[in-house]
Design a protein around this motif. Structure first.
Motif, PDB file in Angstrom:
ATOM      1  N   VAL A 276       0.824  -1.208   0.000  1.00  0.00           N
ATOM      2  CA  VAL A 276       0.000   0.000   0.000  1.00  0.00           C
ATOM      3  C   VAL A 276       0.859   1.259   0.000  1.00  0.00           C
ATOM      4  N   MET A 277       2.065   1.176   0.539  1.00  0.00           N
ATOM      5  CA  MET A 277       2.968   2.326   0.470  1.00  0.00           C
ATOM      6  C   MET A 277       3.348   2.614  -0.983  1.00  0.00           C
ATOM      7  N   GLU A 278       3.488   1.564  -1.775  1.00  0.00           N
ATOM      8  CA  GLU A 278       3.766   1.731  -3.207  1.00  0.00           C
ATOM      9  C   GLU A 278       2.604   2.443  -3.892  1.00  0.00           C
ATOM     10  N   ILE A 279       1.379   2.048  -3.551  1.00  0.00           N
ATOM     11  CA  ILE A 279       0.201   2.684  -4.144  1.00  0.00           C
ATOM     12  C   ILE A 279       0.081   4.129  -3.650  1.00  0.00           C
TER      13      ILE A 279
ATOM     14  N   ILE B  64      -0.124   7.518  -5.966  1.00  0.00           N
ATOM     15  CA  ILE B  64      -1.236   8.463  -5.898  1.00  0.00           C
ATOM     16  C   ILE B  64      -0.735   9.865  -5.570  1.00  0.00           C
ATOM     17  N   GLU B  65       0.275   9.948  -4.725  1.00  0.00           N
ATOM     18  CA  GLU B  65       0.796  11.251  -4.314  1.00  0.00           C
ATOM     19  C   GLU B  65       1.320  12.056  -5.504  1.00  0.00           C
ATOM     20  N   THR B  66       1.762  11.364  -6.560  1.00  0.00           N
ATOM     21  CA  THR B  66       2.281  12.071  -7.733  1.00  0.00           C
ATOM     22  C   THR B  66       1.192  12.833  -8.475  1.00  0.00           C
ATOM     23  N   THR B  67      -0.082  12.556  -8.161  1.00  0.00           N
ATOM     24  CA  THR B  67      -1.186  13.240  -8.838  1.00  0.00           C
ATOM     25  C   THR B  67      -1.624  14.507  -8.104  1.00  0.00           C
ATOM     26  N   ALA B  68      -1.041  14.769  -6.946  1.00  0.00           N
ATOM     27  CA  ALA B  68      -1.528  15.842  -6.073  1.00  0.00           C
ATOM     28  C   ALA B  68      -1.521  17.215  -6.734  1.00  0.00           C
ATOM     29  N   ASP B  69      -0.587  17.461  -7.654  1.00  0.00           N
ATOM     30  CA  ASP B  69      -0.457  18.790  -8.259  1.00  0.00           C
ATOM     31  C   ASP B  69      -1.251  18.949  -9.544  1.00  0.00           C
ATOM     32  N   ILE B  70      -1.999  17.932  -9.949  1.00  0.00           N
ATOM     33  CA  ILE B  70      -2.838  18.067 -11.145  1.00  0.00           C
ATOM     34  C   ILE B  70      -3.998  19.003 -10.797  1.00  0.00           C
TER      35      ILE B  70
END
Length: 202
Positions: free
Chosen positions: A67-70, A74-80
């Protein structure tokens, strides 16, 4: 195998988790034991109990790694900036990670829970996902992209609509019926459906 000297450390924990994953795939949950892992690693079972407490603690550590991988993806989408584009990116990233585990159905079983009792790490992940969806929907409402709504109730409904993407067991079952390309298209169709629902005005 000759017994080696072990001590509690990040390296020791990682090696134990690695072996647990291998045995879960090769032997299954029931046949993977603290003793079988200790024997394979040439250590005392006491070392595993010291690091994880019991078998449930070890399973939770395996789930946490996944789940840390997931979470990181997901965190990479925060700035969209667009809520719709962010939702689509999140769904695709989660699907891609699940698809990459197509050879690891046991890990999928771990994530959703054994004996209907999900590991704490898996439960915490789904709670974090709900909070992320609530923020995403709230941002979309604030920007006029989505219609005003009860954010908490709507986030739960979005999870239900996307369950075949979010649930790793459902993704694994889907692989027996569809190609990866077909599942990716289905992901887009589901996201399109959800976005249309979020955008509807009364």
């Amino acid at each position: 195998m000759a017994r080696r000297s072990w001590h509690k450390s990040a390296d020791t924990r990682a090696e134990i988790i690695d072996e647990a994953e291998l045995q879960l795939q090769a032997l299954g949950y029931a046949n993977m034991t603290i003793g079988s892992i200790a024997k394979a690693l040439g250590m005392s079972p006491a070392n595993i109990f010291k690091n994880f407490g019991n078998k449930a603690g070890l399973i939770d550590a395996v789930a946490l790694r996944w789940v840390m991988e997931i979470d990181a993806a997901i965190e990479t989408t925060a700035d969209i900036p667009s809520a719709s584009l962010r939702l689509r990116a999140m769904a695709h990233l989660i699907l891609e990670i699940h698809l990459a585990r197509d050879k690891m159905p046991v890990r999928m079983a771990i994530l959703i829970g054994l004996d209907s009792t999900p590991p704490p790490s898996a439960l915490a992940f789904f709670h974090r996902l709900l909070r992320r969806l609530e923020k995403l929907i709230d941002d979309g409402v604030a920007d006029g992209e989505f219609a005003p709504c009860d954010v908490e109730v709507t986030a739960a409904a979005v999870c239900d609509c996307l369950v075949t993407i979010l649930d790793p067991a459902a993704v694994f079952r889907g692989l027996s019926l569809f190609t990866v390309e077909e599942m990716t298209k289905k992901c887009d169709h589901l996201v399109d459906f959800v976005i249309r629902g979020l955008s509807l005005r009364a």
